[in-house]
Design a protein around this motif. Structure first.
Motif, PDB file in Angstrom:
ATOM      1  N   GLU A 175     -31.843  -6.867 -27.163  1.00  0.00           N
ATOM      2  CA  GLU A 175     -32.105  -8.306 -27.239  1.00  0.00           C
ATOM      3  C   GLU A 175     -33.503  -8.609 -26.694  1.00  0.00           C
ATOM      4  O   GLU A 175     -34.234  -9.432 -27.271  1.00  0.00           O
ATOM      5  N   LEU A 176     -33.888  -7.955 -25.625  1.00  0.00           N
ATOM      6  CA  LEU A 176     -35.224  -8.158 -25.063  1.00  0.00           C
ATOM      7  C   LEU A 176     -36.300  -7.812 -26.086  1.00  0.00           C
ATOM      8  O   LEU A 176     -37.284  -8.543 -26.237  1.00  0.00           O
ATOM      9  N   ALA A 177     -36.103  -6.740 -26.821  1.00  0.00           N
ATOM     10  CA  ALA A 177     -37.056  -6.338 -27.862  1.00  0.00           C
ATOM     11  C   ALA A 177     -37.150  -7.391 -28.959  1.00  0.00           C
ATOM     12  O   ALA A 177     -38.228  -7.661 -29.494  1.00  0.00           O
ATOM     13  N   ILE A 178     -36.037  -8.002 -29.296  1.00  0.00           N
ATOM     14  CA  ILE A 178     -36.010  -9.051 -30.317  1.00  0.00           C
ATOM     15  C   ILE A 178     -36.802 -10.273 -29.850  1.00  0.00           C
ATOM     16  O   ILE A 178     -37.503 -10.906 -30.642  1.00  0.00           O
ATOM     17  N   LEU A 179     -36.717 -10.574 -28.574  1.00  0.00           N
ATOM     18  CA  LEU A 179     -37.404 -11.756 -28.026  1.00  0.00           C
ATOM     19  C   LEU A 179     -38.901 -11.545 -27.849  1.00  0.00           C
ATOM     20  O   LEU A 179     -39.647 -12.515 -27.719  1.00  0.00           O
ATOM     21  N   ASN A 180     -39.349 -10.310 -27.826  1.00  0.00           N
ATOM     22  CA  ASN A 180     -40.784 -10.029 -27.621  1.00  0.00           C
ATOM     23  C   ASN A 180     -41.575 -10.194 -28.893  1.00  0.00           C
ATOM     24  O   ASN A 180     -41.172 -10.249 -29.959  1.00  0.00           O
TER      25      ASN A 180
ATOM     26  N   ALA B 286     -38.628 -17.418 -22.862  1.00  0.00           N
ATOM     27  CA  ALA B 286     -39.135 -17.057 -21.534  1.00  0.00           C
ATOM     28  C   ALA B 286     -37.998 -17.006 -20.518  1.00  0.00           C
ATOM     29  O   ALA B 286     -37.895 -16.061 -19.726  1.00  0.00           O
ATOM     30  N   GLY B 287     -37.138 -17.995 -20.560  1.00  0.00           N
ATOM     31  CA  GLY B 287     -36.007 -18.022 -19.639  1.00  0.00           C
ATOM     32  C   GLY B 287     -35.004 -16.916 -19.911  1.00  0.00           C
ATOM     33  O   GLY B 287     -34.491 -16.284 -18.982  1.00  0.00           O
ATOM     34  N   ARG B 288     -34.740 -16.672 -21.185  1.00  0.00           N
ATOM     35  CA  ARG B 288     -33.781 -15.628 -21.551  1.00  0.00           C
ATOM     36  C   ARG B 288     -34.303 -14.246 -21.153  1.00  0.00           C
ATOM     37  O   ARG B 288     -33.552 -13.418 -20.653  1.00  0.00           O
TER      38      ARG B 288
END
Length: 112
Positions: free
Chosen positions: A107-112, A71-73
């Motif tokens: 990176e955002l896609a990886i975190l989702n 969430a923070g990242r």
């Protein structure tokens, strides 16, 4: 720094530049803009180098579980992606901006 004779003006500039890395907003001081751009230059590297960087960031924050870290990242990544320009100087902008945006999106896609 004061004890070794560094002028107070230089000490204050160093403090200002270090603090500028917290927000990465455009400064009236071109040297500060180069300083913050250099700080962010890893964002515009090859995907392989960027991947190593973001994995090291995760290790640095290993104390946090994925739920909190992710969430923070995501918030940090989105902060940069909504900026009109990540890099403030033309030199860094031309060299790194496009690739930085691709890396941040990946990176955002990886975190989702």
């Amino acid at each position: 720094m004061k004890s070794i004779g560094v002028p107070l003006e230089m000490i204050e500039l160093c403090k200002t530049q270090i603090m500028a890395t917290k927000t990465h907003v455009l400064s009236e001081n071109i040297d500060t803009n180069f300083f913050t751009d250099a700080d962010l230059s890893v964002l515009g590297q090859s995907w392989e180098m960027y991947s190593e960087y973001y994995q090291n960031v995760r290790k640095e924050y290993a104390i946090y579980p994925d739920l909190i870290y992710n969430a923070g990242r995501k918030k940090v990544l989105k902060h940069f992606l909504v900026m009109e320009r990540i890099f403030k100087t033309d030199e860094f902008y031309l060299k790194f901006e496009a690739n930085a945006r691709v890396n941040l999106e990946k990176e955002l896609a990886i975190l989702n």
